[in-house]
Enzyme design. Structure first.
Site, PDB file in Angstrom:
ATOM      1  N   GLY A  14       0.816  -1.204   0.000  1.00 48.51           N
ATOM      2  CA  GLY A  14       0.000   0.000   0.000  1.00 48.51           C
ATOM      3  C   GLY A  14       0.849   1.253   0.000  1.00 48.51           C
ATOM      4  N   GLU A 176     -18.826  17.449   2.790  1.00 45.77           N
ATOM      5  CA  GLU A 176     -18.007  18.083   1.750  1.00 45.77           C
ATOM      6  C   GLU A 176     -18.600  17.847   0.365  1.00 45.77           C
ATOM      7  OE1 GLU A 176     -13.704  17.992   4.104  1.00 45.77           O
ATOM      8  OE2 GLU A 176     -14.131  16.493   2.578  1.00 45.77           O
ATOM      9  N   ASP A 304      -5.845   2.691   7.831  1.00 45.15           N
ATOM     10  CA  ASP A 304      -7.198   2.137   7.822  1.00 45.15           C
ATOM     11  C   ASP A 304      -7.215   0.631   8.014  1.00 45.15           C
ATOM     12  OD1 ASP A 304      -8.330   4.586   7.440  1.00 45.15           O
ATOM     13  OD2 ASP A 304      -8.544   4.402   5.279  1.00 45.15           O
TER      14      ASP A 304
END
Length: 421
Positions: A14, A176, A304
């Site tokens: 990642g 947003e 995460d």
């Protein structure tokens, strides 16, 4: 410790904030780093919604991984996807058929959308996690205005549905998106002849009793007022029971909507399945206070991917960029010390510098320590913080210039519909 007589092999899965930070911390260490990612670029996800709403281009919020690590001679980048981890053999398996050995493994695989067991909703309510997602949403949003323009005097019900946008989820991403769509509608109305900005309906649906619940209630109230000033209809304490082609059912109401966007939840990557560890409902991997997997001190999970509960806290750290970045820096420095035969240091400690969210032009909230900031000052702080965290001077300059141009002209410059079937 990194128990190897040869140069240690560190595999990092990642290239988000966590993985990239860990890789860069190892630049001067006597190790060989292999960085794996499905894409060839690092993405600044906090601004991805601005690509979806035609404010920025992907090139302004992304950078090639190889370019970022060009001068780091001990790092090798593979554009490949991990499909498993053999903890006994200490190997990572990829979809291309490679088996990559490791002495230490860092899993920074991020998260994906979670539809809370209703995976069929994904076809009708796309989320926003990748550039491909942003392109698809931008196309969907812009086409809705085009279709409304063509049907303005022929089918009022169809036009109203096309000008109805529903955002599900009242966290930072949801507010947003709702604010950005409202501003986009106002800026685009000048270019159309048969539809008006006032005809655009934007609904923000939240199952809880307030928006952005991670912020102070006073700031949640400010977000409500800011969204109302933009014409956004906020529905609190409203659960979605069904999503289909062109409609949602929320509470006791069926709403026709040409565009439905999902911002309600995330699910961790399959990393826990690779490791064979038990997780909670969201799939995050439980870690120790040094961010290692229980029983495997050579395997780390960050960002995460991880469920890290700080000492004395009730809940895990949130899945936001600052957490992932600090975790990556911590793991990188820890591995660097181990590679040099030094003591690894203490437990991971997160330094919370605050949280921010923007609602639109001159509208944002910031919570920094005990200080609550909103309005224009909050908006400036939000902009400066996001520009600072972008990778590369070019991206920082281009984003600032694009925002300045949009602020002065009230125009969105990336309103291109591409990839039509």
């Amino acid at each position: 410790m990194l128990e190897t007589s040869k140069r240690p092999k560190i595999v990092i899965v990642g290239a988000g904030f966590g993985g990239l930070s860990a890789t860069r911390e190892l630049a001067d260490s006597p190790v060989d780093v292999t960085l794996l990612d499905r894409q060839n670029y690092h993405l600044f996800q906090p601004l991805l919604y601005q690509v979806a709403t035609a404010a920025l281009t992907p090139a302004e919020i992304a950078a090639p991984i190889r370019g970022i690590l060009r001068r780091q001679r001990n790092a090798t980048v593979f554009m490949d996807e991990v499909c498993g981890v053999d903890t006994g053999a200490k190997e990572v398996a990829t979809t291309s058929g490679r088996r990559i050995p490791y002495d230490a493994l860092v899993l920074a695989t991020g998260a994906r959308h979670s539809y809370f067991g209703q995976d069929g909703w994904a076809a009708f309510a796309p989320g926003l996690k990748s550039i491909d997602d942003a392109f698809a949403l931008r196309k969907k949003i812009l086409l809705a205005f085009e279709q409304a323009e063509m049907s303005a005097s022929e089918d009022d019900a169809y036009r109203e549905a096309q000008q109805t946008f529903v955002v599900i989820g009242g966290g930072p991403t949801g507010v947003e998106l709702a604010g950005a769509i409202a501003e986009l509608a106002h800026s685009m109305a000048r270019d159309f002849r048969r539809i008006e900005a006032e005809g655009t309906r934007i609904l923000l649906v939240e199952g809880g009793d307030r928006l952005v619940p991670s912020f102070d209630p006073a700031l949640s109230d400010r977000v409500m007022k800011d969204l109302a000033s933009l014409g956004v209809d906020v529905r609190l304490n409203t659960m979605v029971s069904e999503i289909g082609d062109g409609f949602i059912e929320a509470g006791d109401e069926r709403i026709r909507a040409g565009t439905v966007l999902w911002a309600a939840g995330v699910q961790a990557s399959p990393a826990a399945n690779w490791l064979g560890v038990e997780t909670g409902r969201s799939g995050h991997v439980p870690v120790t206070d040094t961010l290692t997997i229980h029983g495997h001190p050579e395997i780390y999970a960050i960002g995460d991917t991880a469920a890290h509960v700080p000492k004395g806290a009730e809940r895990p750290l949130p899945g936001v960029a600052p957490v992932a970045k600090q975790m990556g820096i911590y793991v990188g420095r820890r591995l660097a010390r181990l590679a040099r035969g030094k003591a690894p240091g203490g437990a991971f400690r997160y330094l919370d510098y605050g949280s921010m969210a923007t609602i639109g032009r001159n509208r944002a909230i910031a919570e920094i320590g005990g200080l609550h900031i909103s309005g224009f000052v909050g908006w400036l702080l939000w902009g400066l913080a996001h520009v600072y965290f972008l990778i590369g001077y070019r991206n920082r300059l281009f984003v600032m210039l694009t925002w300045l141009w949009s602020y002065v002209t009230w125009q969105r410059g990336v309103r291109l519909i591409t990839g039509r079937e």
